[in-house]
Design a protein around this motif. Structure first.
Motif, PDB file in Angstrom:
ATOM      1  N   GLU A   1       0.666  -1.339  -0.093  1.00 17.09           N
ATOM      2  CA  GLU A   1       0.008  -0.013   0.108  1.00 17.09           C
ATOM      3  C   GLU A   1       0.870   1.210  -0.098  1.00 17.09           C
ATOM      4  O   GLU A   1       0.290   2.415  -0.363  1.00 17.09           O
ATOM      5  CB  GLU A   1      -1.009  -0.060   1.361  1.00 17.09           C
ATOM      6  CG  GLU A   1      -2.011  -0.845   1.052  1.00 17.09           C
ATOM      7  CD  GLU A   1      -1.496  -2.344   1.599  1.00 17.09           C
ATOM      8  OE1 GLU A   1      -0.508  -2.505   2.103  1.00 17.09           O
ATOM      9  OE2 GLU A   1      -2.301  -3.370   1.206  1.00 17.09           O
ATOM     10  N   ASP A   2       2.294   1.230   0.188  1.00 14.94           N
ATOM     11  CA  ASP A   2       3.010   2.269   0.239  1.00 14.94           C
ATOM     12  C   ASP A   2       3.287   2.620  -1.251  1.00 14.94           C
ATOM     13  O   ASP A   2       3.952   3.665  -1.236  1.00 14.94           O
ATOM     14  CB  ASP A   2       4.021   1.990   1.281  1.00 14.94           C
ATOM     15  CG  ASP A   2       3.986   2.130   2.757  1.00 14.94           C
ATOM     16  OD1 ASP A   2       2.812   2.585   3.116  1.00 14.94           O
ATOM     17  OD2 ASP A   2       4.945   1.436   3.522  1.00 14.94           O
ATOM     18  N   TYR A   3       3.380   1.741  -2.041  1.00 10.09           N
ATOM     19  CA  TYR A   3       3.582   2.107  -3.438  1.00 10.09           C
ATOM     20  C   TYR A   3       2.481   2.159  -4.317  1.00 10.09           C
ATOM     21  O   TYR A   3       2.692   2.535  -5.637  1.00 10.09           O
ATOM     22  CB  TYR A   3       4.557   0.855  -3.947  1.00 10.09           C
ATOM     23  CG  TYR A   3       5.800   1.070  -2.670  1.00 10.09           C
ATOM     24  CD1 TYR A   3       6.919   1.900  -3.171  1.00 10.09           C
ATOM     25  CD2 TYR A   3       6.012   0.210  -1.655  1.00 10.09           C
ATOM     26  CE1 TYR A   3       7.925   2.070  -2.006  1.00 10.09           C
ATOM     27  CE2 TYR A   3       6.978   0.386  -0.939  1.00 10.09           C
ATOM     28  CZ  TYR A   3       7.859   1.094  -1.150  1.00 10.09           C
ATOM     29  OH  TYR A   3       9.151   1.469  -0.189  1.00 10.09           O
ATOM     30  N   VAL A   4       1.460   1.487  -4.131  1.00  7.84           N
ATOM     31  CA  VAL A   4       0.111   1.418  -5.378  1.00  7.84           C
ATOM     32  C   VAL A   4      -0.942   1.621  -4.340  1.00  7.84           C
ATOM     33  O   VAL A   4      -1.147   0.835  -3.402  1.00  7.84           O
ATOM     34  CB  VAL A   4       0.578   0.408  -6.007  1.00  7.84           C
ATOM     35  CG1 VAL A   4       0.487  -0.752  -5.559  1.00  7.84           C
ATOM     36  CG2 VAL A   4      -0.491   0.436  -7.308  1.00  7.84           C
TER      37      VAL A   4
ATOM     38  N   THR B   1       8.590  -0.644  -6.711  1.00  8.12           N
ATOM     39  CA  THR B   1       8.841  -0.700  -5.127  1.00  8.12           C
ATOM     40  C   THR B   1      10.500  -0.536  -5.092  1.00  8.12           C
ATOM     41  O   THR B   1      11.007  -0.517  -6.187  1.00  8.12           O
ATOM     42  CB  THR B   1       8.656  -2.110  -4.564  1.00  8.12           C
ATOM     43  OG1 THR B   1       9.297  -3.006  -5.042  1.00  8.12           O
ATOM     44  CG2 THR B   1       7.071  -2.245  -4.920  1.00  8.12           C
ATOM     45  N   PRO B   2      10.969  -0.625  -4.035  1.00  6.88           N
ATOM     46  CA  PRO B   2      12.505  -0.236  -3.985  1.00  6.88           C
ATOM     47  C   PRO B   2      13.092  -1.393  -4.841  1.00  6.88           C
ATOM     48  O   PRO B   2      14.470  -1.004  -5.239  1.00  6.88           O
ATOM     49  CB  PRO B   2      12.937  -0.261  -2.537  1.00  6.88           C
ATOM     50  CG  PRO B   2      11.669   0.165  -1.731  1.00  6.88           C
ATOM     51  CD  PRO B   2      10.541  -0.360  -2.592  1.00  6.88           C
ATOM     52  N   ASN B   3      12.812  -2.683  -4.581  1.00 11.17           N
ATOM     53  CA  ASN B   3      13.624  -3.841  -5.321  1.00 11.17           C
ATOM     54  C   ASN B   3      12.753  -4.414  -6.605  1.00 11.17           C
ATOM     55  O   ASN B   3      13.549  -5.143  -7.188  1.00 11.17           O
ATOM     56  CB  ASN B   3      13.651  -4.805  -4.562  1.00 11.17           C
ATOM     57  CG  ASN B   3      14.514  -4.481  -3.150  1.00 11.17           C
ATOM     58  OD1 ASN B   3      15.390  -3.913  -3.326  1.00 11.17           O
ATOM     59  ND2 ASN B   3      13.957  -4.903  -1.991  1.00 11.17           N
ATOM     60  N   HIS B   4      11.836  -3.691  -6.998  1.00 11.28           N
ATOM     61  CA  HIS B   4      10.900  -4.562  -8.268  1.00 11.28           C
ATOM     62  C   HIS B   4      10.035  -3.399  -8.954  1.00 11.28           C
ATOM     63  O   HIS B   4       9.787  -2.423  -8.470  1.00 11.28           O
ATOM     64  CB  HIS B   4       9.939  -5.659  -7.548  1.00 11.28           C
ATOM     65  CG  HIS B   4      10.614  -6.619  -7.048  1.00 11.28           C
ATOM     66  ND1 HIS B   4      11.496  -7.620  -7.555  1.00 11.28           N
ATOM     67  CD2 HIS B   4      10.702  -6.877  -5.607  1.00 11.28           C
ATOM     68  CE1 HIS B   4      11.876  -8.234  -6.546  1.00 11.28           C
ATOM     69  NE2 HIS B   4      11.360  -8.110  -5.413  1.00 11.28           N
TER      70      HIS B   4
END
Length: 78
Positions: A29-32, A54-57
């Motif tokens: 939820e922090d990214y989408v 996201t930070p890794n993907h």
């Protein structure tokens, strides 16, 4: 299916790292907006694609219920 969508997407991300979802270290939820994902999946059109980072993907969810992580299809939404 709607309630399980964020969990299925998180599971796809975790599968790409060979870890459990709770080991990702992020909250989806922090990214989408998970509400936006649910709305798209319910949408009548079959030509949409949602992409977020996201930070890794880099993750994509498609109209044909595919979850693609870093360019690789990982999971089909059920």
């Amino acid at each position: 299916m709607d309630r399980a969508l964020p969990e299925q997407i998180a599971r796809a991300m975790a599968e790409s790292e060979s870890v459990e979802p709770d080991q990702l270290g992020i909250s989806l939820e922090d990214y989408v907006s998970t509400d936006a994902i649910r709305d798209l999946v319910r949408h009548d059109s079959d030509s949409w694609r949602l992409r977020f980072e996201t930070p890794n993907h880099v993750v994509a969810v498609t109209a044909d219920n595919q979850v693609i992580v870093d360019g690789e299809p990982v999971r089909t939404l059920s």
